[in-house]
Design a protein around this motif. Structure first.
Motif, PDB file in Angstrom:
ATOM      1  N   LEU A 278       7.533   1.495   3.523  1.00 21.32           N
ATOM      2  CA  LEU A 278       8.864   0.970   2.954  1.00 21.32           C
ATOM      3  C   LEU A 278       9.853   0.610   4.353  1.00 21.32           C
ATOM      4  N   ALA A 279       9.568   1.464   5.173  1.00 23.34           N
ATOM      5  CA  ALA A 279      10.321   1.457   6.702  1.00 23.34           C
ATOM      6  C   ALA A 279       9.927  -0.201   7.235  1.00 23.34           C
TER       7      ALA A 279
ATOM      8  N   PHE B 167       5.606  -7.869 -15.868  1.00 22.02           N
ATOM      9  CA  PHE B 167       6.027  -6.492 -16.372  1.00 22.02           C
ATOM     10  C   PHE B 167       5.043  -5.634 -15.580  1.00 22.02           C
ATOM     11  N   THR B 168       5.683  -4.399 -15.076  1.00 20.70           N
ATOM     12  CA  THR B 168       4.724  -3.387 -14.622  1.00 20.70           C
ATOM     13  C   THR B 168       4.474  -2.476 -15.728  1.00 20.70           C
TER      14      THR B 168
ATOM     15  N   LEU C 194      -3.903   3.885  -7.743  1.00 17.98           N
ATOM     16  CA  LEU C 194      -4.059   4.878  -6.784  1.00 17.98           C
ATOM     17  C   LEU C 194      -3.707   4.743  -5.255  1.00 17.98           C
ATOM     18  N   GLU C 195      -3.661   3.143  -5.091  1.00 23.71           N
ATOM     19  CA  GLU C 195      -3.304   2.679  -3.634  1.00 23.71           C
ATOM     20  C   GLU C 195      -2.072   2.078  -3.415  1.00 23.71           C
ATOM     21  N   HIS C 196      -1.571   1.447  -4.351  1.00 26.02           N
ATOM     22  CA  HIS C 196      -0.551   0.472  -4.525  1.00 26.02           C
ATOM     23  C   HIS C 196       0.799   0.814  -5.349  1.00 26.02           C
ATOM     24  N   VAL C 197       1.767   0.473  -4.782  1.00 23.93           N
ATOM     25  CA  VAL C 197       3.187   0.510  -5.666  1.00 23.93           C
ATOM     26  C   VAL C 197       3.675  -0.851  -5.454  1.00 23.93           C
TER      27      VAL C 197
ATOM     28  N   ARG D 160       0.735  -1.138  -0.013  1.00 23.72           N
ATOM     29  CA  ARG D 160       0.099   0.111  -0.068  1.00 23.72           C
ATOM     30  C   ARG D 160       0.862   1.243  -0.067  1.00 23.72           C
ATOM     31  N   ASP D 161       0.498   2.500  -0.708  1.00 23.54           N
ATOM     32  CA  ASP D 161       1.067   3.455  -0.867  1.00 23.54           C
ATOM     33  C   ASP D 161       0.732   4.380   0.299  1.00 23.54           C
TER      34      ASP D 161
END
Length: 405
Positions: A17-18, A161-162, A41-44, A11-12
């Motif tokens: 990331l931490a 692939f993204t 819109l919500e994820h990376v 989730r973005d």
């Protein structure tokens, strides 16, 4: 320590990331590289290069990250998207923008390397050439090859692939399109030593009429020199179209200021498609025809030099030209290299600045010019092809000395 590449969908939100870094630190893992790909819109997608102790296996690493909620979102079918892990190499730890610029520069130097460069750009497993695009799959990318017929299919099994990677591939293909356009206009407008102006360009099926008119204006001996035999009848339209735009290979056409076609040259693969497995390169045969009144004015040299430049860019390793010989063993007009007389094929290659080797057997002279050298098939430098005059004249003198013995 062992280097792994990890891709996880998260989730973005701040702090996510931490959490991943903390979980990796708990197993003595060290994040040495990161790339973030947007999903929605919500994820990376977080791409991490992680150095971990050798005791940590791929499954252990995936479980550690999944425990942090790293496998966020779904795989598009309703199921949770898994954490994807693969072994990585230290050589992959490069700065992204620097790598992209390096690959673009290599593409300009060697356009035939596009499939391999696309693999390096997105860490793919392979890149195959095909005539028709395969069905859509998240594990492959299909792009057209600018300036060629067919498609390049880039495949990767370990992770889909993204859309960010797809955009990067599109940008490198756009560079290839610019290079192909420059190649198509490489001949452009030229001025002969007598002041005559010509325009040299790639041929297309629409030029079949020009080819028919050129054949009609050429003498029978000129047509026989190009095609070995000539019955005087007009060629069928489909044959004229194949001369103007071969299904494989390409043609260069030379037009006078009047708009008349005065010379044409073809570069055609010697091996059948099933032997070449759809790949470019290999040996290509050169075919050349110049209208009688325009011969011995340098048009053949310009066309062969243009063929060499484009063939080099297409990954061709060698150009081949064939000449017939009369009963005395002297070479007649070159079937593949245009107007000649004794040794016309060799002289034409030499004047075009190409290193040439010849052999004679059963009444046929064969001349071969290498475009790529070494075990890795490194291309002859563009400077070599562009500095043809002095080197070409020296090659002509060397050829003359060798045949005089």
């Amino acid at each position: 320590m062992t280097l792994w590449q990890v891709r996880t969908r998260v989730r973005d939100i701040p702090g996510k990331l931490a959490q991943l870094a903390t979980a990796l630190g708990a197993v003595r893992g060290n994040v040495v590289g990161i790339d973030v790909h947007g999903c929605d819109l919500e994820h990376v997608h977080d791409d991490l290069f992680v150095d971990v102790p050798e005791a940590i296996e791929a499954g252990d690493l995936a479980q550690v990250l999944a425990g942090t909620g790293g496998a966020g979102g779904t795989d598009g079918s309703g199921g949770a998207e898994p954490v994807r892990v693969r072994r990585a190499r230290v050589q992959e730890l490069v700065d992204g923008p620097s790598q992209a610029l390096t690959l673009a520069a290599r593409l300009v130097e060697d356009p035939a390397a596009l499939p391999a460069l696309l693999c390096r750009l997105v860490g793919a497993d392979s890149a195959d050439l095909c005539g028709q695009p395969p069905p859509d799959s998240p594990h492959h990318l299909t792009v057209g090859w600018p300036g060629r017929r067919g498609f390049v299919v880039v495949r990767r099994e370990w992770a889909p692939f993204t859309w960010v990677e797809r955009a990067r591939v599109d940008r490198l293909v756009a560079v290839a399109a610019v290079v192909a356009r420059d190649q198509a206009n490489a001949g452009g407008r030229v001025v002969l030593t007598d002041g005559s102006r010509l325009r040299i360009r790639l041929g297309g099926p629409e030029d079949a009429g020009h080819v028919a008119d050129l054949l009609a204006r050429c003498s029978r001996s000129a047509r026989e020199a190009r095609f070995v035999a000539d019955d005087g009848e007009r060629l069928p339209v489909r044959w004229l179209e194949r001369l103007a735009a071969p299904p494989e290979g390409f043609s260069l056409l030379a037009f006078a200021e009047s708009g008349q076609l005065v010379g044409m040259a073809q570069c055609l693969p010697q091996d059948p498609p099933h032997d070449r497995a759809g790949a470019p390169g290999g040996a290509h045969e050169v075919g050349l025809l110049v209208e009688d009144g325009w011969q011995r004015r340098g048009i053949g040299t310009l066309l062969v030099r243009g063929l060499a430049r484009r063939a080099l860019a297409d990954g061709v390793t060698e150009l081949v030209a064939v000449s017939t010989a009369d009963r005395t063993g002297h070479a007649g007009p070159a079937r593949s290299a245009g107007p000649g007389g004794p040794g016309g094929t060799e002289r034409l290659f030499a004047r075009a600045g190409l290193p040439v080797l010849t052999r004679y057997a059963d009444g046929v002279w064969e001349a071969r010019a290498r475009l790529r050298t070494g075990a890795r098939g490194e291309p002859v430098s563009a400077a070599d092809l562009n500095s043809a005059v002095l080197r070409g004249e020296a090659a002509v003198r060397a050829w003359a000395r060798s045949t005089a013995r």
